[in-house]
Write an enzyme that holds these catalytic residues in place. Structure first.
Site, PDB file in Angstrom:
ATOM      1  N   ARG A  73       0.765  -1.225  -0.059  1.00 33.81           N
ATOM      2  CA  ARG A  73      -0.019   0.164   0.006  1.00 33.81           C
ATOM      3  C   ARG A  73       0.872   1.008  -0.084  1.00 33.81           C
ATOM      4  NH1 ARG A  73      -3.917  -1.155   4.892  1.00 33.81           N
ATOM      5  NH2 ARG A  73      -2.435  -2.683   5.236  1.00 33.81           N
ATOM      6  N   ASN A 101      -5.339  -5.151  19.461  1.00 39.64           N
ATOM      7  CA  ASN A 101      -4.114  -5.357  19.590  1.00 39.64           C
ATOM      8  C   ASN A 101      -3.114  -4.650  18.814  1.00 39.64           C
ATOM      9  OD1 ASN A 101      -1.667  -7.061  19.963  1.00 39.64           O
ATOM     10  ND2 ASN A 101      -2.217  -8.323  18.132  1.00 39.64           N
ATOM     11  N   TYR A 121      27.999  32.063  -1.792  1.00 36.88           N
ATOM     12  CA  TYR A 121      28.321  30.479  -1.618  1.00 36.88           C
ATOM     13  C   TYR A 121      29.921  30.248  -1.194  1.00 36.88           C
ATOM     14  CZ  TYR A 121      29.285  25.659  -2.835  1.00 36.88           C
ATOM     15  OH  TYR A 121      29.908  24.248  -2.685  1.00 36.88           O
ATOM     16  N   TYR A 135      34.975  23.974  -7.934  1.00 36.05           N
ATOM     17  CA  TYR A 135      34.597  22.668  -8.651  1.00 36.05           C
ATOM     18  C   TYR A 135      35.064  22.964 -10.235  1.00 36.05           C
ATOM     19  CZ  TYR A 135      32.091  18.654 -10.156  1.00 36.05           C
ATOM     20  OH  TYR A 135      31.539  17.395 -10.916  1.00 36.05           O
ATOM     21  N   GLU A 174      -8.521 -11.992  15.465  1.00 32.54           N
ATOM     22  CA  GLU A 174      -8.277 -11.172  14.553  1.00 32.54           C
ATOM     23  C   GLU A 174      -9.670 -10.718  13.753  1.00 32.54           C
ATOM     24  OE1 GLU A 174      -5.272  -9.899  13.138  1.00 32.54           O
ATOM     25  OE2 GLU A 174      -4.689 -10.583  14.928  1.00 32.54           O
ATOM     26  N   GLY A 201      -7.002  -7.002  15.584  1.00 33.35           N
ATOM     27  CA  GLY A 201      -6.991  -7.773  16.209  1.00 33.35           C
ATOM     28  C   GLY A 201      -7.785  -7.474  17.481  1.00 33.35           C
ATOM     29  N   LYS A 234       8.962  -0.800   2.489  1.00 37.65           N
ATOM     30  CA  LYS A 234       8.105  -0.077   3.511  1.00 37.65           C
ATOM     31  C   LYS A 234       9.058   0.579   4.661  1.00 37.65           C
ATOM     32  CE  LYS A 234       4.705  -1.692   6.019  1.00 37.65           C
ATOM     33  NZ  LYS A 234       3.257  -1.987   6.498  1.00 37.65           N
TER      34      LYS A 234
END
Ligand code: UD1
Ligand code: CA
Length: 459
Positions: free
Chosen positions: A26, A182, A361, A382, A167, A152, A33
């Site tokens: 999901r 739960n 900068y 750079y 459940e 649950g 996740k």
């Protein structure tokens, strides 16, 4: 850290098993996740930190097959953790049994945690363990959600003793009326856990091996089961990105409160965003709309003006930055340094009392004490391939709109005329001017106007 002791006073050894093998569909993400971040670090890292602080002696992390990224995150945050692979996703009890080898080593307490439930506090784990020490076989963590759908249900007898967990998909109509749910996290008596876990079957609505069934099985075996309640916001489970944002909001609420109780003023706390590791000294003032990325330490008496963004930065005492300052990793600001608006600092040491006030900068540089960096100065660090350093001495003055082409050094007390492009070192106490010399031709404008006006009239 709390050291749990048994009734004879000997320390109780605890194994924490962190379940992280869920698919997290999901989330609609290519990232697993449990690697999604809240307050600057993964949910898995939050859970590992909580169990470590709760005094776990050993940590087992259960990951899905081929999830080297989750395993690496576990090892990176808890180097001593052991990683077990759950080869098939057959339910929470099956996942716990993936760590069978660790359970079989013999621990006093076993804590089972979900890596997608990142906000549980170490104190809560300690409460679960206290009930084990008092003799319970299984301790469930309960909460009362606004909407119990999907969770649950904790079934208790008239005296409040925990009988079983049902459940949602297996619950009858009366059981569905139970509001205490739960949270998922659980503590089991280490000596008996393996026996109970092995008795759990999958004869249920989802054909899964449910960890919550350990309660009824332990009771049937004569063990007492207990229930500890937690506030709903502490056991929030993250299944989608909307819940991820709710978890972020809750952790930010905690971090803001802690910052204020530790002596920082947050003018508009709801607009300030912290990382899990932000450190603020005493009497720091943070104005509205400031973001702290990971790795920021702010010394006493600093002022962070509005709209500043900091990451990997260290501020000594009495530094002021912003509004609109950006401090990137490796920015180190000495006492009383001043960083003004639209200034970016990266991998740079800014000396005591130095000022970098406008539109500048500074990257890969060191700036000496009391140096003044004018508006619009750029360190050109750079060349498209490699990075080079700029060194500016104490009390130096860099005129506005100058470019310092690194590697380059400007000595103590030296001046650089504004608009210079400095490519060669400047010795101490010198003036460097590196720009076209100004020419002034008296009366030129008058003559030009006269000539052009005549040309125009002739057309
Ligand atoms: C679980 C509980 C439910 C509780 C709810 C709280 C079970 C059977 N149910 O339901 O009582 O109210 O959490 O949020 O435990 N996991 C694995 N391997 C598996 C299955 C799950 O590692 O084979 C991990 C998941 O990554 C997740 C956790 O276990 O971290 C919980 O699994 P999930 O499927 O989300 O359980 P819920 O249905 O939410
Ligand atoms: Ca879940």
């Amino acid at each position: 850290m709390t050291m749990q002791k048994d009734r004879s006073g000997a320390p109780r050894r605890c194994l924490a098993i962190v379940l992280a093998a869920g698919e997290g569909k999901r989330m609609r993400s290519t990232l697993p996740k449990v690697l999604h971040r809240i307050a600057g670090r993964s949910m898995l890292a939050h859970v590992l930190d909580s169990v470590t602080r709760a005094g776990a002696d050993s940590i087992a992390v259960v990951v899905g097959p081929g999830r080297d990224d989750v395993a690496a995150e576990a090892r990176g945050n808890a180097p001593e953790a052991r990683v077990f692979v759950q080869s098939e996703r057959l339910g929470t009890a099956h996942a716990v049994l993936a760590a069978r080898q660790a359970i079989a080593e013999g621990f006093d307490d076993i804590l089972v945690l979900f890596a997608d439930t990142p906000l549980a506090r170490p104190e809560t784990f300690s409460h679960l363990r206290e009930r084990l020490r008092a003799g319970a076989g299984v301790v469930a963590l309960g909460f009362e959600p606004a909407d119990p759908t999907g969770y649950g249900r904790l079934l208790t007898d008239g005296a409040g003793a925990l009988l079983a967990i049902r459940e949602h998909k297996d619950a009858g109509p009366d059981e569905l009326k139970v509001g205490i749910c739960n949270a998922g996290l659980m503590a089991l008596d280490g000596a008996r856990a393996l026996g109970w876990l092995e008795q759990i079957g999958d004869d249920n609505a989802q054909k899964e091996f449910y960890l919550p069934d350990a309660v009824a099985i332990a009771r049937a075996g004569g063990a007492a089961c207990a229930l500890v309640m937690a506030p709903a916001e502490e056991v929030l489970g993250v299944n989608d990105r909307a819940q991820l944002a709710v978890a972020e909001a809750e952790i930010q609420r905690r971090l803001r409160l802690a910052a204020m109780l530790n002596g920082a003023t947050l003018v508009a706390p709801e607009t300030v965003f912290f990382s899990f590791d932000t450190v603020l000294g005493a009497d720091v003032v943070v104005e509205p709309h400031v973001v702290f990325g990971p790795g920021v330490t702010v010394g006493d008496g600093c002022v962070i003006h509005s709209f500043s963004h900091l990451e990997g930065a260290t501020l000594a005492k009495s530094v002021a930055i912003g509004p609109y300052a950006r401090l990137r990793p490796g920015a180190k600001l000495a006492e009383k340094a001043r960083i003004g608006n639209f200034v970016e600092i990266k991998q740079a040491d800014i000396g005591e009392g130095a000022k970098v006030n406008h539109l500048t900068y500074v990257g890969d540089a060191s700036i000496g004490p009391r140096a003044n960096i004018g508006a619009g100065v750029i360190t050109c660090n750079y060349d498209g391939f490699l990075k080079y350093r700029t060194k500016i001495g104490a009390d130096a003055f860099i005129g506005s709109n100058s470019a310092l082409v690194a590697p380059v050094e400007v000595g103590d007390r030296a001046f650089v005329g504004s608009g210079s492009v400095v490519t060669d070192n400047v010795e101490a106490d010198a003036l460097a001017v590196a720009r076209g010399r100004q020419a002034v031709i008296p009366g030129w404008a008058t003559a030009f106007r006269k000539k052009m006006a005549a040309l125009k009239a002739a057309k």
